[in-house]
Design a protein around this motif. Structure first.
Motif, short mmCIF file in Angstrom:
data_model
loop_
_atom_site.label_atom_id
_atom_site.label_comp_id
_atom_site.label_asym_id
_atom_site.label_seq_id
_atom_site.Cartn_x
_atom_site.Cartn_y
_atom_site.Cartn_z
N CYS A 87 0.86 -1.19 0.00
CA CYS A 87 0.00 0.00 0.00
C CYS A 87 0.89 1.24 0.00
CB CYS A 87 -0.95 -0.02 1.19
SG CYS A 87 -0.21 0.52 2.74
N PRO A 88 0.35 2.39 -0.39
CA PRO A 88 1.20 3.59 -0.48
C PRO A 88 1.55 4.17 0.89
CG PRO A 88 -1.06 4.13 -1.04
CD PRO A 88 -1.01 2.65 -0.85
N SER A 89 0.87 3.68 1.92
CA SER A 89 0.92 4.18 3.31
C SER A 89 0.15 5.49 3.43
CB SER A 89 2.36 4.32 3.84
OG SER A 89 2.87 5.61 3.59
N CYS A 90 -0.31 5.76 4.64
CA CYS A 90 -1.04 7.00 4.93
C CYS A 90 -0.94 7.24 6.43
CB CYS A 90 -2.50 6.87 4.47
SG CYS A 90 -3.46 5.75 5.50
N ARG B 11 -2.60 6.24 8.76
CA ARG B 11 -2.93 5.08 9.60
C ARG B 11 -1.77 4.09 9.72
NH1 ARG B 11 -8.29 4.05 10.53
NH2 ARG B 11 -9.77 5.29 9.36
N THR B 12 -0.75 4.28 8.88
CA THR B 12 0.33 3.28 8.80
C THR B 12 1.01 3.09 10.16
OG1 THR B 12 0.69 4.10 6.59
CG2 THR B 12 2.37 2.65 7.46
N GLY C 122 0.00 -1.31 5.40
CA GLY C 122 0.27 -0.50 6.58
C GLY C 122 -0.66 -0.73 7.74
N CYS C 123 -1.90 -1.15 7.49
CA CYS C 123 -2.83 -1.34 8.60
C CYS C 123 -3.90 -2.35 8.21
CB CYS C 123 -3.49 0.00 8.98
SG CYS C 123 -4.79 0.48 7.83
N VAL D 251 -7.13 -1.74 8.12
CA VAL D 251 -8.38 -1.14 7.61
C VAL D 251 -8.70 -1.67 6.22
CG1 VAL D 251 -9.49 1.01 6.91
CG2 VAL D 251 -8.16 0.92 9.00
N ASN D 252 -7.77 -1.46 5.27
CA ASN D 252 -7.98 -1.97 3.92
C ASN D 252 -7.06 -3.15 3.64
OD1 ASN D 252 -9.83 0.05 3.27
ND2 ASN D 252 -8.17 1.47 2.83
N GLY D 253 -6.09 -3.32 4.52
CA GLY D 253 -5.02 -4.29 4.28
C GLY D 253 -5.48 -5.64 3.77
S1 SF4 Z 1 -3.66 -0.16 3.96
FE1 SF4 Z 1 -3.96 1.16 5.75
S2 SF4 Z 1 -2.01 2.25 5.93
FE2 SF4 Z 1 -2.05 1.42 3.86
S3 SF4 Z 1 -2.89 3.10 2.66
FE3 SF4 Z 1 -4.60 1.75 3.20
S4 SF4 Z 1 -5.45 2.68 5.06
FE4 SF4 Z 1 -3.40 3.58 4.77
#
Ligand code: SF4
Length: 388
Positions: A295-298, A300-301, A328-329, A331-333
């Motif tokens: 993921c691109p990270s955000c 929440r990472t 990164g997390c 949520v969508n991981g």
């Molecule tokens: S997977 Fe989590 S950390 Fe990665 S971009 Fe999506 S919401 Fe952000």
């Protein structure tokens, strides 16, 4: 549903085969002068080392034809078995002479027989047919030698060099490119030559994409199933060149078209090969190494995605065909890494969860130990091989 690969005939380029039952082949072209045997060999060795499967060189004069035995001999001494393709323009005689020394000949139907005079004229049907008969006459000795030496042929149509005949009837269009190739294909078929590959190159990816699509429809209508060589010509260098080639070649690969590709870059020829491999890997047309989904990270990472991804890649990038997601997390991981074999997902500050497919197999591992645990998980699941 993803489109299936277009079914084609198989064409032999020496011991290597091209067509829908084969992996999509990667090729490049030497930038060296063909009469400079030492430079050619050095460049061929560099291309061989990065897994370029087919190597083209220009043959603009008889002196270049005469260099080929020395190049072949040196390749043999070094154990380099890559097939060679001679690029021929303007001179049918060179095409005929070169068959003995290469596995494939590329001709440009816009200039192999026709001299460009940029004439604007109306062709009567009879005049048009007479021109085609002239082309056929010039093709016969080439067809004879292609058969004699077991050589394949590429009809390499270029948007920028259509014959006056085609330009006057079809204009500077993708239809003209298709007709330019079909004129030659019909002659080859009439004389029982089937070892043919086609390309429709343009520096404009949109024209190139359109031309290949139209060519396939036209070939289907005539029950022709020749393999396709994909490329965007004069794509440039650096990022722009890579993106242009990816747009043109990648789009067609996603439609199931293409049996061999060349990424043209205004750079050292060996730079083209990793780009070509990456296009094939990204379109899942051919798998070369590990497939990473990250993921691109955000905001929440839960960990430094860039350095962790680099760390995981350094340990696992040799696992051909294994898909690893780094998210990164939670949520969508897990949802977004749906088709990954293994997942490394941030579970909270300093904590990582590991997935095998869709199943979470270990939760809240301290991040300092998580990469090592991921490797163990890959080993436990029988997907690990030691790096070469
Ligand atoms: S997977 Fe989590 S950390 Fe990665 S971009 Fe999506 S919401 Fe952000």
């Amino acid at each position: 549903m993803l489109p299936k690969r277009r079914q084609t005939n198989t064409v032999s380029i020496g011991a290597l085969k091209i067509g829908s039952t084969e992996p999509i082949r990667i090729q490049s072209m030497l930038t060296s002068d063909t009469t400079d045997v030492e430079a050619c060999i050095a460049e061929i060795a560099r291309l061989d080392a990065v897994d370029c499967e087919i190597i083209r060189l220009t043959v603009p004069n008889q002196k270049s034809v005469d260099s080929l035995p020395a190049i072949r001999l040196e390749m043999e001494k070094r154990g380099i078995k890559r097939p060679l393709v001679a690029d021929i323009h303007f001179n049918p005689r060179l095409g005929i002479n070169v068959c003995e020394f290469v596995e494939k000949v590329r001709i440009n139907p816009g200039n192999f027989v026709d001299r460009k005079k940029f004439e604007i004229r109306e062709y009567t049907e009879q005049q048009y047919q007479e021109e085609l008969e002239r082309v056929e006459g010039k093709m016969l000795p080439l067809i004879k030698n292609l058969k004699k030496y077991g050589c394949a042929l590429r009809i390499g149509t270029n948007h920028g060099s259509l014959s006056d005949r085609v330009m006057n009837r079809f204009g500077d269009t993708s239809e003209g490119m298709v007709e330019s190739a079909l004129e030659y294909l019909r002659i080859l078929r009439k004389h029982d030559f089937e070892q043919t590959v086609l390309s429709m190159k343009s520096s404009n990816p949109l024209v190139m994409i359109q031309a290949y699509r139209q060519l396939v429809l036209a070939m289907d209508a005539e029950k022709m199933y020749y393999p396709l060589h994909l490329g965007v010509t004069e794509a440039g260098n650096e990022l722009d060149g890579r993106i242009k080639s990816t747009v043109g070649i990648g789009t067609l690969l996603c439609e199931g078209l293409g049996d061999t590709i060349r990424v043209s870059l205004t750079e050292a020829s060996e730079n083209e090969i990793p780009v070509a491999q990456s296009i094939l890997q990204s379109t899942r047309a051919r798998i070369y190494n590990t497939d990473f989904i990250s993921c691109p990270s955000c905001g929440r990472t839960f960990f430094d995605l860039e350095s962790t991804t680099a760390q995981i890649k350094a340990r696992t990038s040799h696992l051909k065909g294994v898909k690893i997601a780094i998210m990164g997390c939670v949520v969508n991981g897990p949802g977004e890494m749906a088709d990954a074999d293994f997942g490394y997902v941030g579970a909270g500050p300093g904590k990582i969860s590991l997935y095998h497919g869709q199943t979470c197999v270990e939760r809240n591992i301290p991040s300092a130990q998580a990469v090592a645990r991921l490797i163990e998980l890959i080993q436990e699941q029988g997907k690990w091989v030691d790096p070469a």
